[in-house]
Scaffold this active site. Structure first.
Site, PDB file in Angstrom:
ATOM      1  N   SER A  50       8.332 -66.343  -5.070  1.00  0.00           N
ATOM      2  CA  SER A  50       8.871 -66.143  -3.718  1.00  0.00           C
ATOM      3  C   SER A  50       9.552 -64.786  -3.593  1.00  0.00           C
ATOM      4  O   SER A  50       9.432 -64.121  -2.572  1.00  0.00           O
ATOM      5  CB  SER A  50       9.916 -67.197  -3.378  1.00  0.00           C
ATOM      6  OG  SER A  50       9.457 -68.473  -3.624  1.00  0.00           O
ATOM      7  N   HIS A  67       1.719 -64.441  -2.305  1.00  0.00           N
ATOM      8  CA  HIS A  67       2.854 -65.257  -1.854  1.00  0.00           C
ATOM      9  C   HIS A  67       2.428 -66.165  -0.702  1.00  0.00           C
ATOM     10  O   HIS A  67       2.246 -65.723   0.427  1.00  0.00           O
ATOM     11  CB  HIS A  67       4.015 -64.349  -1.418  1.00  0.00           C
ATOM     12  CG  HIS A  67       5.196 -65.119  -0.920  1.00  0.00           C
ATOM     13  ND1 HIS A  67       5.919 -64.761   0.196  1.00  0.00           N
ATOM     14  CD2 HIS A  67       5.781 -66.261  -1.381  1.00  0.00           C
ATOM     15  CE1 HIS A  67       6.886 -65.641   0.389  1.00  0.00           C
ATOM     16  NE2 HIS A  67       6.828 -66.553  -0.556  1.00  0.00           N
ATOM     17  N   GLU A 118       0.793 -63.420   1.498  1.00  0.00           N
ATOM     18  CA  GLU A 118       1.052 -62.000   1.279  1.00  0.00           C
ATOM     19  C   GLU A 118       0.424 -61.602  -0.056  1.00  0.00           C
ATOM     20  O   GLU A 118       0.647 -62.266  -1.066  1.00  0.00           O
ATOM     21  CB  GLU A 118       2.557 -61.737   1.271  1.00  0.00           C
ATOM     22  CG  GLU A 118       3.170 -61.928   2.659  1.00  0.00           C
ATOM     23  CD  GLU A 118       4.680 -61.929   2.630  1.00  0.00           C
ATOM     24  OE1 GLU A 118       5.273 -60.916   2.992  1.00  0.00           O
ATOM     25  OE2 GLU A 118       5.275 -62.961   2.245  1.00  0.00           O
ATOM     26  N   ASN A 123       9.741 -62.505   4.020  1.00  0.00           N
ATOM     27  CA  ASN A 123      11.124 -62.917   3.749  1.00  0.00           C
ATOM     28  C   ASN A 123      12.132 -61.829   4.103  1.00  0.00           C
ATOM     29  O   ASN A 123      13.291 -62.135   4.414  1.00  0.00           O
ATOM     30  CB  ASN A 123      11.281 -63.356   2.291  1.00  0.00           C
ATOM     31  CG  ASN A 123      11.015 -64.845   2.159  1.00  0.00           C
ATOM     32  OD1 ASN A 123      11.364 -65.627   3.046  1.00  0.00           O
ATOM     33  ND2 ASN A 123      10.379 -65.248   1.075  1.00  0.00           N
TER      34      ASN A 123
HETATM   35  N1  LIG Z   1       8.603 -74.241  -2.475  1.00  0.00           N
HETATM   36  C1  LIG Z   1       8.354 -73.241  -1.638  1.00  0.00           C
HETATM   37  O1  LIG Z   1       8.602 -73.310  -0.420  1.00  0.00           O
HETATM   38  C2  LIG Z   1       7.736 -71.960  -2.163  1.00  0.00           C
HETATM   39  C3  LIG Z   1       7.147 -71.068  -1.262  1.00  0.00           C
HETATM   40  C4  LIG Z   1       6.537 -69.913  -1.759  1.00  0.00           C
HETATM   41  C5  LIG Z   1       6.551 -69.650  -3.121  1.00  0.00           C
HETATM   42  N2  LIG Z   1       7.160 -70.551  -3.977  1.00  0.00           N
HETATM   43  C6  LIG Z   1       7.148 -70.233  -5.423  1.00  0.00           C
HETATM   44  O2  LIG Z   1       6.102 -70.973  -6.038  1.00  0.00           O
HETATM   45  C7  LIG Z   1       6.463 -71.273  -7.376  1.00  0.00           C
HETATM   46  C8  LIG Z   1       6.410 -72.792  -7.581  1.00  0.00           C
HETATM   47  O3  LIG Z   1       7.311 -73.395  -6.682  1.00  0.00           O
HETATM   48  P1  LIG Z   1       7.236 -74.960  -6.340  1.00  0.00           P
HETATM   49  O4  LIG Z   1       8.087 -75.152  -5.138  1.00  0.00           O
HETATM   50  O5  LIG Z   1       5.821 -75.411  -6.326  1.00  0.00           O
HETATM   51  O6  LIG Z   1       7.972 -75.571  -7.611  1.00  0.00           O
HETATM   52  P2  LIG Z   1       7.817 -77.047  -8.238  1.00  0.00           P
HETATM   53  O7  LIG Z   1       9.057 -77.262  -9.025  1.00  0.00           O
HETATM   54  O8  LIG Z   1       7.441 -78.032  -7.190  1.00  0.00           O
HETATM   55  O9  LIG Z   1       6.567 -76.900  -9.228  1.00  0.00           O
HETATM   56  C9  LIG Z   1       6.590 -76.097 -10.381  1.00  0.00           C
HETATM   57  C10 LIG Z   1       5.715 -76.789 -11.422  1.00  0.00           C
HETATM   58  O10 LIG Z   1       5.577 -75.917 -12.538  1.00  0.00           O
HETATM   59  C11 LIG Z   1       5.493 -76.731 -13.677  1.00  0.00           C
HETATM   60  N3  LIG Z   1       5.745 -75.942 -14.892  1.00  0.00           N
HETATM   61  C12 LIG Z   1       6.933 -75.517 -15.385  1.00  0.00           C
HETATM   62  N4  LIG Z   1       6.744 -74.826 -16.528  1.00  0.00           N
HETATM   63  C13 LIG Z   1       5.407 -74.827 -16.754  1.00  0.00           C
HETATM   64  C14 LIG Z   1       4.580 -74.288 -17.786  1.00  0.00           C
HETATM   65  N5  LIG Z   1       5.111 -73.610 -18.795  1.00  0.00           N
HETATM   66  N6  LIG Z   1       3.252 -74.476 -17.687  1.00  0.00           N
HETATM   67  C15 LIG Z   1       2.705 -75.185 -16.675  1.00  0.00           C
HETATM   68  N7  LIG Z   1       3.443 -75.714 -15.669  1.00  0.00           N
HETATM   69  C16 LIG Z   1       4.768 -75.541 -15.718  1.00  0.00           C
HETATM   70  C17 LIG Z   1       6.529 -77.824 -13.436  1.00  0.00           C
HETATM   71  O11 LIG Z   1       6.307 -78.947 -14.265  1.00  0.00           O
HETATM   72  C18 LIG Z   1       6.304 -78.103 -11.957  1.00  0.00           C
HETATM   73  O12 LIG Z   1       5.391 -79.164 -11.735  1.00  0.00           O
HETATM   74  C19 LIG Z   1       7.857 -70.675  -7.603  1.00  0.00           C
HETATM   75  O13 LIG Z   1       7.726 -69.394  -8.160  1.00  0.00           O
HETATM   76  C20 LIG Z   1       8.411 -70.608  -6.183  1.00  0.00           C
HETATM   77  O14 LIG Z   1       9.406 -69.646  -6.037  1.00  0.00           O
HETATM   78  C21 LIG Z   1       7.729 -71.684  -3.531  1.00  0.00           C
END
Ligand SMILES: NC(=O)c1ccc[n+]([C@@H]2O[C@H](COP(=O)([O-])OP(=O)(O)OC[C@H]3O[C@@H](n4cnc5c(N)ncnc54)[C@H](O)[C@@H]3O)[C@@H](O)[C@H]2O)c1
Length: 302
Positions: free
Chosen positions: A112, A133, A145, A184
């Protein structure tokens, strides 16, 4: 766009949704997660989303869950990482991925806010690394993005833009790897002034949100700020800025008002109070309202 092999790392909120979009676009998708329940439930969550949205449920058959990272990425044309927002973890994962993919496999992070440059700095072949993104939920918000670093090749950007456009997304090329990318930065410039209006006693939090929703928020989906500036005239825009900008919050750090809320444990939905108080029913109603709004917008786009 020819059928590609897409690997998704992380099957959480974002990862399973990204896998869903690529599978629906006809690509073969592999997905991995170190947390077994997340991996095991990924296909079921995708199937439920597809059914809920009225999309072709057979798309889930193109998604394979794989426990091992190396096996997940081995044949991939494009790898997108969506694990936790943790810099050392992301750097470690990309270092590992690079040992198992072709030199021309494109590697993308869905971070993010973290600098893509820092995530990808340790790679041997940095010209194929970039940021993509997505916005939550990935299957309802069109924007992706596409962020290049100083090393990213034009060919990698071009392929990524075309891949996402062909999957029905709206890709936007971010030419410099700046914090917050484009979306953002804009969003949080608005939030800073929104908080400042409350902090200065000009209005309460409900009024800030009501003003946006009842005025320019209505137009924003079809009229961007620079289109709007041209529409009213750049000369009028300049005159307005001369009067208004000196009074708009331009402090470089977070607002003390926001810091106080956090220090007092007023964390928003998760504690029941932030800028406003939120009952469980109000929280559920707002989440539902946003989801319905996004679904309707997607139907109108189609
Ligand atoms: N949630 C949002 O609104 C949003 C929006 C845009 C970007 N993001 C970004 O996307 C990414 C994921 O966010 P999310 O909300 O899906 O998080 P989430 O916590 O829902 O999912 C992350 C997943 O990664 C897994 N994980 C952790 N370590 C790992 C590894 N070593 N190998 C494989 N899997 C692993 C976890 O078990 C989990 O299931 C982050 O970088 C976040 O900043 C999130």
């Amino acid at each position: 766009m020819a059928k590609a092999k897409i690997a998704v790392i992380g099957a959480g909120l974002m990862g399973h949704g990204i896998a869903q979009v690529f599978a629906l676009a006809g690509h073969d998708v592999t997905i991995t997660d170190q947390h077994k329940p997340a991996l095991e439930s990924a296909r079921q969550r995708i199937a439920t989303n597809l059914r809920d949205l009225g999309d072709d449920e057979r798309a889930v058959e193109r998604v394979r869950t794989i426990g091992d990272l190396a096996d997940c990425v081995r044949d991939a044309d494009f790898v997108v990482e969506a694990v936790l927002e943790d810099m050392p973890l992301k750097q470690k994962i990309f270092g590992e991925i690079e040992n198992h993919v072709r030199p021309d496999t494109i590697l993308a992070s869905n971070t993010s806010v973290m600098p893509i440059t820092e995530i990808m700095a340790g790679l041997r072949e940095r010209s194929r690394a970039l940021g993509t993104h997505w916005w939550n939920p990935p299957f309802l918000v069109p924007l992706v993005e596409v962020i290049g670093t100083q090393w990213t090749s034009p060919a990698a950007i071009d392929f990524t833009m075309k891949l996402h456009a062909a999957a029905g997304k709206t890709p936007a090329h971010v030419k410099k790897d700046v914090p917050g990318f484009i979306g953002n930065r804009l969003q949080h410039a608005l939030w800073r002034e929104a908080i400042s209006l409350v902090e200065r006693g000009i209005c309460d939090a409900e009024t800030v949100d009501a003003v946006i929703k009842a005025a320019f928020g209505r137009r924003l989906a079809v009229l961007g700020p620079l289109e709007n500036a041209d529409l009213v005239g750049t000369d009028l825009t300049l005159a307005i800025h001369k009067t208004v900008l000196p009074d708009i919050d331009s402090r470089p750090g977070p607002s003390p008002y926001l810091e106080r809320l956090v220090a007092e444990g007023k964390l928003g939905f998760k504690s029941g109070e932030g800028f406003r108080k939120w009952s469980a029913e109000q929280q559920a109603a707002l989440r539902q309202k946003v989801l319905q709004h996004l679904k309707k917008a997607r139907e109108e786009d189609a």
